[in-house]
Scaffold this active site. Structure first.
Site, PDB file in Angstrom:
ATOM      1  N   SER A 164       0.848  -1.190   0.000  1.00 16.49           N
ATOM      2  CA  SER A 164       0.000   0.000   0.000  1.00 16.49           C
ATOM      3  C   SER A 164       0.885   1.242   0.000  1.00 16.49           C
ATOM      4  O   SER A 164       2.039   1.204   0.460  1.00 16.49           O
ATOM      5  CB  SER A 164      -0.903   0.013   1.235  1.00 16.49           C
ATOM      6  OG  SER A 164      -1.522   1.274   1.410  1.00 16.49           O
ATOM      7  N   TYR A 177      -1.437  -1.049  10.637  1.00 20.65           N
ATOM      8  CA  TYR A 177      -1.657  -1.492   9.259  1.00 20.65           C
ATOM      9  C   TYR A 177      -0.556  -0.954   8.354  1.00 20.65           C
ATOM     10  O   TYR A 177       0.006  -1.696   7.525  1.00 20.65           O
ATOM     11  CB  TYR A 177      -3.025  -1.010   8.784  1.00 20.65           C
ATOM     12  CG  TYR A 177      -3.305  -1.264   7.316  1.00 20.65           C
ATOM     13  CD1 TYR A 177      -3.771  -2.501   6.877  1.00 20.65           C
ATOM     14  CD2 TYR A 177      -3.120  -0.252   6.378  1.00 20.65           C
ATOM     15  CE1 TYR A 177      -4.036  -2.729   5.533  1.00 20.65           C
ATOM     16  CE2 TYR A 177      -3.380  -0.470   5.041  1.00 20.65           C
ATOM     17  CZ  TYR A 177      -3.839  -1.703   4.616  1.00 20.65           C
ATOM     18  OH  TYR A 177      -4.098  -1.922   3.288  1.00 20.65           O
ATOM     19  N   LYS A 181       2.357  -2.984   6.035  1.00 20.45           N
ATOM     20  CA  LYS A 181       2.550  -2.805   4.599  1.00 20.45           C
ATOM     21  C   LYS A 181       3.988  -2.410   4.284  1.00 20.45           C
ATOM     22  O   LYS A 181       4.519  -2.746   3.219  1.00 20.45           O
ATOM     23  CB  LYS A 181       1.567  -1.769   4.068  1.00 20.45           C
ATOM     24  CG  LYS A 181       0.115  -2.253   4.092  1.00 20.45           C
ATOM     25  CD  LYS A 181      -0.068  -3.517   3.274  1.00 20.45           C
ATOM     26  CE  LYS A 181      -1.509  -3.972   3.192  1.00 20.45           C
ATOM     27  NZ  LYS A 181      -1.691  -5.169   2.340  1.00 20.45           N
TER      28      LYS A 181
END
Length: 273
Positions: A164, A177, A181
């Site tokens: 991401s 999160y 990534k």
């Protein structure tokens, strides 16, 4: 200059065919995790339309059945099964089904991810970090480890992780999160040299703000969307198909000399040099 290029193509017609050919994945078998909607489904579509036999998966069998039906209506060779990539038995089931029904594995697209937390990173708990890293990072590695022997039997293969833009530029409220990534960027670089001797390429794609159900909290608010739009050169949010084509390219022979790389697909969002 033109005469020189023409002469080169005349002497080396294989190079000419490669430059002018469309990506072809005919005869390849591709596993795509979390592939019943959003980026995963778009990746399955892109791979399937280029000739690959696709294996889709999701945690809910009903979603798998729906995706399989849709892809078959598009004349894509596809099978599917429920799979929670954070569970060892489910990963083994996914691999076994693929080998049983398709005879081998050439491509792995590890797309599955979770984000059970939104808020100040200092408020995140041990349980949050464990769940995020078990699914977003560890499962990507463990699936790769499981498919490598089967890719080696086929003479090589391609592994593709879905990271991401948050891996480069952590997003407010999405600290754990974002870190997971970032870890995928490192995993890509760590695995690529280890697997190159087996003719297995390892790459990564880092999407920007893509309109999917998973990312809906980032684009459903007009105010938030307007802030993101200020950062984009291409003045629209991305759609899953913008990622699917890049995935198919990186898994094809057109990317045969690319490994250990992350391709950002962000509409021009400034996230790296």
């Amino acid at each position: 200059m033109l005469r020189a290029v023409t002469k080169c193509l005349y002497i080396n017609p294989v190079a000419g065919r490669r430059m002018m050919s469309h990506s072809s994945l005919a005869g390849k078998v591709a596993i795509v995790t979390a592939s019943t909607d959003g980026i995963g489904l778009a990746a399955a579509q892109a791979l399937g339309k280029r000739g690959a036999h696709v294996v889709v998966s999701s945690r809910k069998q009903a979603n798998v059945d729906k995706a399989v039906s849709q892809l078959r209506s598009e004349n894509i060779q596809v099978i599917g099964t429920s799979c929670n990539v954070g569970i060892e038995q489910d990963r083994e089931k996914l691999i076994s089904l693929t080998l049983e029904k398709c005879g081998g594995i050439d491509i792995l697209v590890s797309n599955a991810a979770v984000n059970p937390f939104f808020g100040n990173i200092l408020d995140s708990t041990d349980e949050v970090w464990t769940k995020i890293f078990d699914v977003n990072v560890k499962a990507s590695f463990l699936l790769t480890k499981q498919v490598v022997p089967h890719m080696e039997k086929r003479g090589g293969g391609s592994v593709l992780f879905v990271s991401s833009v948050a891996g480069y530029q952590p997003m407010p409220g999405l600290g754990p999160y974002s870190v997971s990534k970032t870890a995928l960027l490192g995993l890509t670089r760590a695995l690529a040299p280890e697997l190159a001797h087996s003719n297995i390429r390892v790459n990564c794609v880092a999407p920007g703000i893509i309109k999917t159900r998973f990312s809906s909290a980032l684009w459903q608010s007009e105010d938030v969307t307007n802030e993101f739009m200020k950062q984009l050169c291409i003045k629209r949010l991305g759609v899953p198909e913008d990622i699917g084509g890049v995935v198919a390219f990186l898994c094809s022979d057109d990317a045969a000399y690319i490994t250990g790389e992350t391709i950002t697909v962000t509409g021009g969002m400034n996230c790296r040099l």
